[in-house]
Design a protein around this motif. Structure first.
Motif, PDB file in Angstrom:
ATOM      1  N   MET A 105       0.847  -1.204   0.000  1.00 18.74           N
ATOM      2  CA  MET A 105       0.000   0.000   0.000  1.00 18.74           C
ATOM      3  C   MET A 105       0.876   1.245   0.000  1.00 18.74           C
ATOM      4  N   MET A 106       0.407   2.289  -0.692  1.00 17.57           N
ATOM      5  CA  MET A 106       1.131   3.550  -0.762  1.00 17.57           C
ATOM      6  C   MET A 106       0.466   4.588   0.131  1.00 17.57           C
ATOM      7  N   ARG A 107       1.278   5.537   0.580  1.00 20.23           N
ATOM      8  CA  ARG A 107       0.727   6.655   1.330  1.00 20.23           C
ATOM      9  C   ARG A 107      -0.081   7.546   0.397  1.00 20.23           C
ATOM     10  N   LEU A 108      -1.048   8.267   0.981  1.00 26.62           N
ATOM     11  CA  LEU A 108      -1.910   9.124   0.182  1.00 26.62           C
ATOM     12  C   LEU A 108      -1.122  10.220  -0.529  1.00 26.62           C
ATOM     13  N   ASP A 109      -0.162  10.832   0.172  1.00 28.70           N
ATOM     14  CA  ASP A 109       0.604  11.899  -0.471  1.00 28.70           C
ATOM     15  C   ASP A 109       1.459  11.361  -1.612  1.00 28.70           C
ATOM     16  N   GLU A 110       1.911  10.115  -1.498  1.00 31.63           N
ATOM     17  CA  GLU A 110       2.677   9.503  -2.586  1.00 31.63           C
ATOM     18  C   GLU A 110       1.777   9.217  -3.788  1.00 31.63           C
ATOM     19  N   LEU A 111       0.532   8.785  -3.514  1.00 28.94           N
ATOM     20  CA  LEU A 111      -0.423   8.575  -4.591  1.00 28.94           C
ATOM     21  C   LEU A 111      -0.685   9.863  -5.352  1.00 28.94           C
ATOM     22  N   LEU A 112      -0.787  10.968  -4.610  1.00 27.34           N
ATOM     23  CA  LEU A 112      -1.052  12.258  -5.242  1.00 27.34           C
ATOM     24  C   LEU A 112       0.084  12.681  -6.162  1.00 27.34           C
ATOM     25  N   VAL A 113       1.306  12.527  -5.692  1.00 27.42           N
ATOM     26  CA  VAL A 113       2.469  12.902  -6.500  1.00 27.42           C
ATOM     27  C   VAL A 113       2.494  12.089  -7.788  1.00 27.42           C
ATOM     28  N   ARG A 114       2.270  10.799  -7.678  1.00 33.30           N
ATOM     29  CA  ARG A 114       2.298   9.937  -8.860  1.00 33.30           C
ATOM     30  C   ARG A 114       1.177  10.291  -9.829  1.00 33.30           C
ATOM     31  N   ALA A 115      -0.001  10.559  -9.282  1.00 32.80           N
ATOM     32  CA  ALA A 115      -1.134  10.890 -10.145  1.00 32.80           C
ATOM     33  C   ALA A 115      -0.929  12.230 -10.840  1.00 32.80           C
ATOM     34  N   ALA A 116      -0.418  13.209 -10.106  1.00 28.21           N
ATOM     35  CA  ALA A 116      -0.187  14.525 -10.708  1.00 28.21           C
ATOM     36  C   ALA A 116       0.808  14.437 -11.866  1.00 28.21           C
ATOM     37  N   ARG A 117       1.826  13.617 -11.712  1.00 27.23           N
ATOM     38  CA  ARG A 117       2.798  13.428 -12.801  1.00 27.23           C
ATOM     39  C   ARG A 117       2.125  12.806 -14.014  1.00 27.23           C
ATOM     40  N   ARG A 118       1.236  11.868 -13.776  1.00 29.92           N
ATOM     41  CA  ARG A 118       0.545  11.197 -14.884  1.00 29.92           C
ATOM     42  C   ARG A 118      -0.381  12.161 -15.616  1.00 29.92           C
ATOM     43  N   LEU A 119      -0.978  13.093 -14.882  1.00 35.69           N
ATOM     44  CA  LEU A 119      -1.952  14.004 -15.478  1.00 35.69           C
ATOM     45  C   LEU A 119      -1.331  15.256 -16.071  1.00 35.69           C
ATOM     46  N   ALA A 120      -0.066  15.487 -15.803  1.00 32.17           N
ATOM     47  CA  ALA A 120       0.577  16.746 -16.194  1.00 32.17           C
ATOM     48  C   ALA A 120       0.542  16.995 -17.696  1.00 32.17           C
ATOM     49  N   ALA A 121       0.586  15.949 -18.489  1.00 32.72           N
ATOM     50  CA  ALA A 121       0.643  16.127 -19.941  1.00 32.72           C
ATOM     51  C   ALA A 121      -0.677  16.625 -20.528  1.00 32.72           C
ATOM     52  N   GLY A 122      -1.798  16.324 -19.857  1.00 29.02           N
ATOM     53  CA  GLY A 122      -3.084  16.664 -20.456  1.00 29.02           C
ATOM     54  C   GLY A 122      -3.955  17.604 -19.678  1.00 29.02           C
ATOM     55  N   SER A 123      -3.527  18.014 -18.487  1.00 33.03           N
ATOM     56  CA  SER A 123      -4.354  18.881 -17.659  1.00 33.03           C
ATOM     57  C   SER A 123      -3.578  20.124 -17.247  1.00 33.03           C
ATOM     58  N   PRO A 124      -4.235  21.294 -17.268  1.00 30.52           N
ATOM     59  CA  PRO A 124      -3.559  22.508 -16.803  1.00 30.52           C
ATOM     60  C   PRO A 124      -3.444  22.563 -15.284  1.00 30.52           C
ATOM     61  N   THR A 125      -4.184  21.691 -14.590  1.00 31.73           N
ATOM     62  CA  THR A 125      -4.168  21.687 -13.113  1.00 31.73           C
ATOM     63  C   THR A 125      -4.034  20.248 -12.609  1.00 31.73           C
ATOM     64  N   PRO A 126      -2.927  19.588 -12.897  1.00 29.28           N
ATOM     65  CA  PRO A 126      -2.811  18.162 -12.551  1.00 29.28           C
ATOM     66  C   PRO A 126      -2.876  17.882 -11.061  1.00 29.28           C
ATOM     67  N   ARG A 127      -2.225  18.717 -10.232  1.00 31.46           N
ATOM     68  CA  ARG A 127      -2.251  18.461  -8.787  1.00 31.46           C
ATOM     69  C   ARG A 127      -3.657  18.642  -8.226  1.00 31.46           C
ATOM     70  N   LEU A 128      -4.334  19.705  -8.635  1.00 31.50           N
ATOM     71  CA  LEU A 128      -5.703  19.938  -8.162  1.00 31.50           C
ATOM     72  C   LEU A 128      -6.618  18.804  -8.601  1.00 31.50           C
ATOM     73  N   ASP A 129      -6.489  18.381  -9.863  1.00 29.72           N
ATOM     74  CA  ASP A 129      -7.302  17.269 -10.347  1.00 29.72           C
ATOM     75  C   ASP A 129      -7.082  16.033  -9.490  1.00 29.72           C
ATOM     76  N   ALA A 130      -5.824  15.732  -9.199  1.00 26.91           N
ATOM     77  CA  ALA A 130      -5.505  14.545  -8.404  1.00 26.91           C
ATOM     78  C   ALA A 130      -6.104  14.637  -7.008  1.00 26.91           C
TER      79      ALA A 130
END
Length: 282
Positions: free
Chosen positions: A1-26
């Protein structure tokens, strides 16, 4: 299991290419998956995610990475501080439209009156206005029955009683009715507008976005038709595209509206043009 903050970092990186607000989206998607608010997330971000919640989150992130709007994935969007249920059949409320609400409120200084919101969709404009002016009544109309049902649902959930919603093709179901304020965010994109192939707009209903005559047909129609439904001295306020301000202002002036002006949105773009019905009693 991953920590929540680690999940957010990974998700924001994945969304960065297609979203202007990847961290907020995550963050919004993780809150939805967990059933918590963002304050909780900031406080307890070092906790480990349960497998079921992590799976829900990963599915949401995958859908967002494919371009699906966050509002469609969570079923809600905040507008004017109100949490509104959304649906793919209606436009997603956007911050730019708060410019229209602000302009309407500035012209609603009387203790009571009537506002009409044309093409209400989720009910965002009518509900925001009604929440700020309890002495007024707001009526939202839409040609789509599913939009009327959604707006009514939002009003009931928010407990806003001084607003109603009705099925109508613009003014068709409002014979003889007049209003102190008429507001609208009508379709104003041209059929070949490149914005139709970008971001969330790709997943929104074309009929709520596109108008004939290079996007000006509905705006010009409302300028002409609104004159028959405004009280003396009443105001018409129209949201439009960033390049349409001069043309809408000209249409208002030619139709006999006075005090014509244009308000800019948060990005500094011309966004809302308005004019006042001549008050023959003055």
């Amino acid at each position: 299991m991953m920590r929540l903050d680690e999940l957010l970092v990974r998700a924001a990186r994945r969304l960065a290419a297609g979203s202007p607000t990847p961290r907020l989206d995550a963050e919004v998607l993780l809150c939805h998956a967990l059933g918590v608010d963002r304050t909780w997330l900031y406080t307890w971000g070092d906790r480990e995610a349960e497998p079921e919640a992590e799976a829900r989150f990963e599915a949401l992130v995958a859908a967002r990475a494919e371009g699906r709007p966050v509002a469609h994935l969570t079923g809600e969007r905040e507008f004017w501080g109100l949490s509104l249920a959304t649906h793919p059949s209606t436009l997603i409320p956007r911050p730019d439209t708060e410019t229209l609400v602000e302009a309407a409120l500035a012209r609603a200084q009387a203790p009571e009156g009537r506002l009409l919101d044309l093409g209400t969709g989720t009910g965002a404009i009518a509900l925001a206005f009604a929440s700020e002016r309890p002495g007024w009544t707001a009526l939202g109309v839409d040609i789509r029955s599913e939009a009327v049902a959604l707006a009514r649902e939002n009003a009931a959930r928010l407990g806003i009683a001084n607003v109603a919603f009705r099925h109508s093709d613009w003014f068709a179901a409002l014979p003889g009715e007049r209003f102190a304020l008429i507001v609208a965010n009508p379709p104003y994109l041209a059929a070949d507008d490149p914005h139709l192939e970008r971001g969330d707009v790709r997943f929104e209903p074309r009929r709520a976005l596109v108008a004939a005559d290079d996007g000006l047909a509905d705006l010009r129609h409302l300028v002409q038709a609104a004159r028959h439904h405004l009280a003396r001295g009443g105001w018409l306020l129209l949201e439009h595209g960033a390049e349409q301000g001069a043309m809408v202002g000209e249409a208002l002036a030619q139709a006999g509206f006075t005090e014509v002006s244009c308000h800019r949105d948060l990005a500094g773009h011309p966004r809302v043009s308005l004019g006042r019905q001549a008050d023959e009693s003055r």
